[in-house]
Design a protein around this motif. Structure first.
Motif, PDB file in Angstrom:
ATOM      1  N   HIS A 192      61.892  29.527   6.238  1.00  0.00           N
ATOM      2  CA  HIS A 192      60.928  30.531   5.771  1.00  0.00           C
ATOM      3  C   HIS A 192      61.408  31.947   6.063  1.00  0.00           C
ATOM      4  O   HIS A 192      61.156  32.867   5.283  1.00  0.00           O
ATOM      5  N   GLU A 193      62.111  32.100   7.176  1.00  0.00           N
ATOM      6  CA  GLU A 193      62.683  33.423   7.472  1.00  0.00           C
ATOM      7  C   GLU A 193      63.691  33.809   6.385  1.00  0.00           C
ATOM      8  O   GLU A 193      63.737  34.949   5.931  1.00  0.00           O
ATOM      9  N   TYR A 194      64.492  32.817   6.002  1.00  0.00           N
ATOM     10  CA  TYR A 194      65.491  33.082   4.967  1.00  0.00           C
ATOM     11  C   TYR A 194      64.797  33.414   3.645  1.00  0.00           C
ATOM     12  O   TYR A 194      65.186  34.338   2.927  1.00  0.00           O
ATOM     13  N   LYS A 195      63.748  32.675   3.346  1.00  0.00           N
ATOM     14  CA  LYS A 195      62.995  32.929   2.112  1.00  0.00           C
ATOM     15  C   LYS A 195      62.428  34.352   2.139  1.00  0.00           C
ATOM     16  O   LYS A 195      62.534  35.086   1.148  1.00  0.00           O
ATOM     17  N   ASP A 196      61.872  34.749   3.287  1.00  0.00           N
ATOM     18  CA  ASP A 196      61.329  36.108   3.403  1.00  0.00           C
ATOM     19  C   ASP A 196      62.423  37.150   3.175  1.00  0.00           C
ATOM     20  O   ASP A 196      62.183  38.198   2.571  1.00  0.00           O
ATOM     21  N   HIS A 197      63.614  36.835   3.689  1.00  0.00           N
ATOM     22  CA  HIS A 197      64.752  37.752   3.539  1.00  0.00           C
ATOM     23  C   HIS A 197      65.079  37.930   2.050  1.00  0.00           C
ATOM     24  O   HIS A 197      65.312  39.054   1.582  1.00  0.00           O
TER      25      HIS A 197
END
Lengths: 373, 473
Positions: A192-197
């Motif tokens: 999810h962090e990567y998606k937010d990025h």
């Protein structure tokens, strides 16, 4: 069976305009099969893989293949043939010296399948461009490509689509192999962090460039983007969505809610081996079932009995998707995809068979990780 | 055809995608259930009015719970396009879960009890302070100021299908002013839906409820987007959430009955407590005992338990004598039985129910299966079968010196320690591995509703803040 299916089958059986167009399309497909086999098995133009293949057979493809149905003479195409080198065995001799791209599929574990490309991806997307409504995807407007990049074809293909329509394409990287790895190793928070990025970069581009009207993205990224912004207020008028499985419920949700009923939604099914399938124009009678039609005669999809792959199932029945690609750059006869779907009849826009509700093939021992981006 | 919709902010929504809930024994379709896509779940949680219940006092909400208790047991409540009576609810619940009708009714009474005794439940969780403090945000208590703020703005629950009794765990959140978002278990949408409709009929605004039959990805969205939540499950399902303080994980219970040195010579007097602990509610709850630990007479105790439980037979769910649930998913029953058989191939364990029942553990009846009660005597508490929990009446019996038990038992949701030995009881009292402790001949399933269960729901949803206020001039 969908109401739309029943109508289409009745129209075909009635022998009217649709039936005639189905016949014409079939004739074009037969001609394409003859021409492409003649090309790939001609020592002057063909690629080393198929020329070597022909030497090991006791039949001559150029004489034996006179139509699409004759392609069953070939043994089932094995995906192992596309894993590893030498990759040049796939380059037709007629294209010696031309710049060659290689695009990969999958690849989260092991050696990915690869396909060479010279102009095919441009041709596929130019043909696809003709199906896009100009009102929603205005010529000369800019695009945001928010989806799988790297070794995949999508980034270059969408960029070419945009350029072909007179636009400039802004691109944000997204590595689906990393996403699959994070899921497999049980690290959803990192995912999810990567998606937010990725989303953050997309939002920055959208806010900074007012001429962006069109968007390519994947279902998950579309959801994430719409949690942060109203695409209607951001000036988006058309969304082209693909890259992974789309369900009927997602289709409805996207049209009604994410895109607020005000943005054109074009779901597609494409992959490195086939090219790009077109979505049957939206019809409420289809109850949000997503129906794709392959880019015939350059590629054909059949829905077959998984246990008996030469038997095409009846309309409305579920089966495994079998792909045949017929271009001068690449010939793949009877490749069993990792997907299953429902066989759908020809429609006015695409007078050849389609595939509905495509999803990962349920017959694999190990489930495919899908729908992650 | 009965259809169970999604409830989006309390409003029914029919999805394009549905799945069929079938009768465990006949395979006939009982209902279709709308399936929520994960993005829809996330979108709705983000748009939920988390202050919707703040307009009521806790006292008013508790009154609504009491009214809902009555409606739950007697009302013809909305379900899809129609209404469902209590008897219809019980019939559907038994049909899709395989649980005996009599147990369905007993579990419904548990839910009624929690709603009707909501004052005692909330009082137990808040340890008796004046609940108007939650309405004002602060107040006097015990000679000083007491203030709380609500950290659970929206409470999510990813629920199981094993036993309707679990729904008594999330329901008090509503009285604590917290809107709830529920993902029902696949075979058991009935109870959470009926609780929601009972509460709505009693006056709780519908907008305070989300009900999302969904897949694994949708469950993940609930856990990610709700400020606080509870998750039922084990293994890979719960692993990503184990270190997330926002998520209260309810895994297998590994509940146990322990015998002290002082009582073990009278073990025959406690066989009823042990049998009940193992087999009540069809052995499907986390509060069912899955092991009996004793300092001696282990083999004899195991034989006596096997003798009692070996008489249980597989009976249809509507038989008044039925005491075990059917598995509509036969493969799941086969898998459980295979795990036990594999464990029995390890030296040092023997199944004592095998001879008495005169047939196999796994019974196939038409399209469903039953697992008959199974008692395994393990010579060593480290045997692989000594600390297992399954979804049917299963228990191991092991011997272990009482001085070692507190350390050796491992995490245990309920421990019923049959002893008057203060030192033994104190060792368990000091153990962080024991979640609920009963001292004496109290069955593991006997729940005191004014006690927290696997964490205090109030403390999960509220945080105490330091507070001072200048006196009015």
């Amino acid at each position: 069976m969908l109401v739309g299916d029943v109508r289409a089958i009745e129209a075909m059986n009635a022998g009217g305009g649709l039936a005639a167009r189905v016949e014409e399309a079939r004739a074009r497909l037969d001609a394409q099969a003859r021409e492409i086999v003649a090309w790939h098995f001609d020592p002057k133009t063909g690629c080393p893989f198929w020329l070597d293949y022909a030497k090991k057979q006791d039949w001559e493809p150029r004489t034996a293949i006179q139509g699409y149905a004759d392609l069953r003479r070939f043994e089932p195409f094995e995906d192992e043939w596309l894993r590893g080198g030498p990759v040049r065995r796939w380059v037709p001799k007629a294209y010696a010296g031309r710049p060659v791209y290689v695009f990969e599929t999958g690849g989260s574990t092991g050696v990915p399948k690869s396909r060479i490309n010279i102009e095919d991806f441009r041709t596929d997307y130019e043909l696809f461009s003709e199906t896009l409504p100009d009102g929603a995807f205005p010529k000369g407007s800019d695009w945001l490509m928010l989806g799988p990049s790297g070794p995949r074809r999508l980034r270059l293909a969408v960029e070419h689509l945009c350029q072909h329509r007179g636009g400039i394409c802004f691109c944000v990287d997204m590595d689906p192999r990393w996403v699959v790895k994070l899921i497999k190793s049980g690290r959803p928070e990192l995912m999810h962090e990567y998606k937010d990025h990725v989303i953050h970069q997309g939002l920055t581009v959208l806010r900074a460039h007012e001429n962006i009207r069109c968007l390519f993205t994947t279902p998950k990224l579309l959801e994430a983007l719409c949690e942060r912004i109203s695409l209607v207020r951001a000036g988006i008028t058309g969304v082209f969505c693909g890259g992974t499985q789309l369900t009927a419920q997602f289709h409805r949700f996207a049209r009604e809610e994410l895109l607020e009923g005000a943005i054109e939604f074009v779901p597609t099914y494409g992959n490195t081996l086939m090219g790009l399938a077109c979505h049957k124009p939206f019809d409420p009678a289809d109850h949000y079932s997503i129906i794709y039609h392959p880019p015939s005669p350059r590629a054909m999809l059949e829905v077959v009995d998984p246990k008996e792959p030469d038997r095409v199932v009846k309309y409305g029945e579920l089966g495994r998707v079998r792909l045949t690609t017929l271009t001068r750059e690449f010939f793949v006869p009877g490749f069993l995809e990792r997907d299953e779907g429902i066989r759908r009849p020809p429609c006015e826009a695409y007078p050849w068979d389609g595939v509905g509700d495509v999803r990962p093939f349920s017959g694999f021992a190990t489930p495919v990780i899908e729908g992650v981006y | 055809m009965l259809h169970i919709p999604i409830l989006r902010h309390g409003r029914a929504y029919e999805s394009v995608e549905t799945f069929e809930l079938v009768h465990h024994a006949t395979g006939a379709t009982v209902a279709t259930v709308s399936q929520a896509n994960s993005g829809l779940v996330a979108r709705d949680i983000a748009r939920m009015d988390d202050a919707i219940l703040e307009r009521f006092t806790v006292a008013e909400l508790m009154d609504m719970c009491r009214k809902a208790a009555e409606l739950f047991m007697t009302g013809a409540l909305p379900l899809g396009d129609g209404r469902q009576t209590f008897d219809e609810y019980v019939t559907c619940l038994s049909a899709t879960t395989g649980m005996p009708i009599s147990y369905c009714r007993a579990n419904a009474k548990k839910i009624q009890r929690v709603l009707s005794d909501i004052g005692a439940v909330i009082g137990g969780l808040t340890r008796g302070f004046d609940l108007s403090i939650l309405d004002r945000g602060y107040g006097h208590h015990g000679g000083g100021w007491l203030s709380y703020h609500r950290v659970g703005r929206v409470f999510g629950a990813v629920l199981p299908s094993n036993s309707p009794g679990v729904h008594s765990l999330w329901a008090p959140a509503v009285a604590l002013k917290v809107p709830v978002v529920l993902k029902p278990g696949r075979e058991e949408p009935w109870t959470p839906y009926r609780i929601i409709e009972s509460l709505a009929a009693a006056g709780v605004p519908r907008e305070a409820f989300g009900f999302y039959p969904t897949d694994h990805a949708g469950a993940g969205e609930i856990l990610r987007h709700c400020d606080r939540s509870m998750l039922f499950g084990g293994g890979p399902t719960v692993r990503p959430w184990l270190n997330d303080p926002r998520v209260e994980v309810h895994g297998p219970g590994y509940s146990k009955v322990l015998l002290g040195d002082d009582c073990v010579h009278d073990w025959r007097n406690y066989i009823d407590v042990m049998v009940g602990s193992i087999a009540a509610n069809g052995g499907r709850s986390c509060i069912n005992a899955s092991a009996v630990w004793t300092p001696k007479h282990g083999r004899a105790i195991a034989e006596a338990l096997a003798d009692r439980l070996g008489a249980v037979r597989a009976l249809p769910a509507d038989d008044a004598e039925a005491s075990i649930a059917a598995f509509g998913n036969v493969a799941a029953a086969e898998q459980i039985s295979a795990v036990i058989d594999a464990g029995l191939r390890e030296p040092g364990a023997i199944e004592l129910t095998a001879d008495g029942r005169g047939g196999p553990r796994l019974v196939r009846e038409g399209r469903c299966a039953y697992l008959l009660p199974t008692i395994v005597w393990c010579e060593d508490w480290k045997h692989p079968l000594a600390n297992h929990e399954f979804l049917f009446p299963y228990a191991s019996v092991v011997e272990c010196p009482t001085v070692e038990m507190a350390d050796a038992i491992g995490p245990s949701l309920v421990v019923s320690a049959i002893t008057r030995d203060k030192a033994f009881a104190a060792s368990l009292m000091a153990s962080a591995k024991v979640e609920r402790l009963n001292v004496g001949a109290i069955p593991t399933y006997q729940i005191s509703w004014d006690q927290p269960h696997e964490g205090n729901l109030f403390e999960h949803l509220y945080r105490q803040r330091a507070f001072q206020i200048e006196p009015a001039a």
